[in-house]
Design a protein around this motif. Structure first.
Motif, short mmCIF file in Angstrom:
data_model
loop_
_atom_site.label_atom_id
_atom_site.label_comp_id
_atom_site.label_asym_id
_atom_site.label_seq_id
_atom_site.Cartn_x
_atom_site.Cartn_y
_atom_site.Cartn_z
N GLY A 49 0.82 -1.22 0.00
CA GLY A 49 0.00 0.00 0.00
C GLY A 49 0.84 1.25 0.00
O GLY A 49 2.05 1.21 0.28
N PRO A 50 0.22 2.36 -0.34
CA PRO A 50 0.97 3.62 -0.42
C PRO A 50 1.44 4.11 0.95
O PRO A 50 0.92 3.68 1.99
CB PRO A 50 -0.05 4.59 -1.03
N ALA A 51 2.40 5.00 0.92
CA ALA A 51 2.92 5.59 2.16
C ALA A 51 1.83 6.38 2.87
O ALA A 51 0.92 6.91 2.23
CB ALA A 51 4.10 6.50 1.82
N ILE A 52 1.98 6.48 4.19
CA ILE A 52 1.01 7.23 5.00
C ILE A 52 1.70 8.42 5.65
O ILE A 52 2.78 8.28 6.22
CB ILE A 52 0.38 6.30 6.06
N PHE A 53 1.11 9.56 5.55
CA PHE A 53 1.58 10.79 6.19
C PHE A 53 0.35 11.67 6.31
O PHE A 53 -0.67 11.40 5.64
CB PHE A 53 2.68 11.47 5.34
N ASP A 54 0.26 12.72 7.16
CA ASP A 54 1.30 13.19 8.05
C ASP A 54 1.17 12.53 9.43
O ASP A 54 0.54 11.45 9.52
CB ASP A 54 1.26 14.72 8.15
N SER A 55 1.68 13.17 10.49
CA SER A 55 1.68 12.51 11.80
C SER A 55 0.27 12.21 12.29
O SER A 55 0.04 11.17 12.92
CB SER A 55 2.45 13.34 12.82
N ASP A 56 -0.69 13.08 12.01
CA ASP A 56 -2.08 12.81 12.43
C ASP A 56 -2.57 11.50 11.81
O ASP A 56 -3.21 10.67 12.47
CB ASP A 56 -3.03 13.92 11.96
N VAL A 57 -2.28 11.35 10.52
CA VAL A 57 -2.80 10.18 9.79
C VAL A 57 -2.03 8.93 10.19
O VAL A 57 -2.62 7.84 10.32
CB VAL A 57 -2.74 10.43 8.27
N ILE A 58 -0.73 9.07 10.42
CA ILE A 58 0.06 7.91 10.89
C ILE A 58 -0.51 7.42 12.22
O ILE A 58 -0.71 6.21 12.42
CB ILE A 58 1.55 8.29 11.02
N CYS A 59 -0.79 8.34 13.13
CA CYS A 59 -1.33 7.94 14.43
C CYS A 59 -2.69 7.25 14.24
O CYS A 59 -2.97 6.22 14.87
CB CYS A 59 -1.48 9.15 15.37
N ALA A 60 -3.53 7.81 13.39
CA ALA A 60 -4.86 7.21 13.16
C ALA A 60 -4.70 5.80 12.58
O ALA A 60 -5.42 4.87 12.96
CB ALA A 60 -5.67 8.09 12.22
#
Ligand SMILES: N[C@@H](CCC(=O)N[C@@H](CS)C(=O)NCC(=O)O)C(=O)O
Length: 204
Positions: free
Chosen positions: A61-72
Motif C-alpha cells: 500500500g501507499p505511504a502514509i503521512f502526516d503525523s495525524d494520519v500515521i497515528c490514526a
C-alpha cells in the motif's frame, strides 16, 4: 513498517511516541532523514510530495503521512484501548488538543524562521512578534483547557512532544503555567518519551 523520522522533529516524535504507547514500536524500523524546504531530500519527496517527515512505509500500500494520519493508522493495528477515542466529547477533545498541539509546533517552526533560520537581513520582526503572541495565547488556553485526568489519548501525545520540542529549541517558555507544567513534567517521565529523546540540528 518503516518510519521516515527525524531526531529533532516534534511531529516525527509524536508518531513514534504514539507507536510506543500503542505497543507497536517493535514493528517499526526508524530511519532518520534531514528535511528542510531549502534542501530537497529525494527519498522523502519520493514518498511525500510535501517533502516532510514523518512518513510511514507499509509492506503493502501507499505511504502514509502526516503525523495525524500515521497515528490514526497505527491506532487500527493494536488490540488495546483506542488512543483516538471513537466517539462523543472524548473524541472531539482529543482531536482539538491534537490540532492545537500541531499548530503550536508549526508556530514554533515559523518563529524559528524569523529568529534563527532565515538570513538575518530577511527576518521580519512584526511577524516574529505575531508568532510569539500566538504561542503565549496557546499556552494560556492550555493552562485552563487541558484535562489532566482524561485517559491518555493522541492529543496528550501531540502536546507533550510539542512542549518538549519548544524547550529543546529554546522557544518561549510555558513554565509560568503551573497546571500545564505539572502535567508535562509527569508526562515526560513516561517510557515512550524517555525512549525517544530529541537531538540534532536543523540543516537548511
Ligand atoms: N503536519 C505535518 C508536519 C510535518 C513537518 O513539518 N515536518 C518537518 C520536520 S519537523 C519537515 O519535514 N519539514 C521539511 C519541510 O518543511 O520541507 C505532520 O504533522 O507530520
Amino acid at each position: 513498517m518503516i518510519l521516515y523520522y527525524q531526531t529533532h522533529s516534534p511531529f516525527a516524535r509524536k508518531a513514534l511516541v504514539f507507536a510506543n504507547e500503542a505497543g507497536l514500536a517493535a514493528r517499526i524500523e526508524v530511519i532518520h532523514h534531514e528535511t528542510s524546504p531549502t534542501r530537497r531530500n529525494e527519498r522523502v519527496y519520493a514518498e511525500n510530495p510535501l517533502g516532510k517527515v514523518p512518513v510511514l512505509l507499509r509492506a503493502v500500500g501507499p505511504a502514509i503521512f502526516d503525523s495525524d494520519v500515521i497515528c490514526a493508522y497505527l491506532d487500527t493495528l493494536h488490540d488495546g484501548r483506542r488512543l483516538i477515542p471513537e466517539s462523543g466529547d472524548a473524541r472531539w477533545n482529543a482531536l482539538v488538543l491534537q490540532s492545537v498541539a500541531q499548530g503550536l509546533a508549526q508556530t514554533g517552526i515559523n518563529l524559528r524562521w524569523e529568529t534563527a533560520r532565515r538570513p538575518e537581513q530577511l527576518r521580519y520582526a512584526i511577524l516574529r512578534d505575531g508568532f510569539v503572541e500566538k504561542i503565549q495565547a496557546t499556552y494560556d488556553w492550555l493552562e485552563t483547557a487541558l484535562d489532566p485526568t482524561a485517559p491518555l489519548h493522541v492529543g496528550h501525545i501531540a502536546l507533550a512532544t510539542t512542549l518538549s520540542w519548544m524547550e529543546f529549541r529554546d522557544l518561549p517558555s510555558f513554565r509560568a503555567r503551573t497546571r500545564l507544567t505539572r502535567w508535562f513534567d509527569e508526562f515526560e517521565q513516561r517510557p515512550s518519551m524517555l525512549a525517544t529523546p530529541l537531538f540534532g540540528e536543523t540543516h537548511d
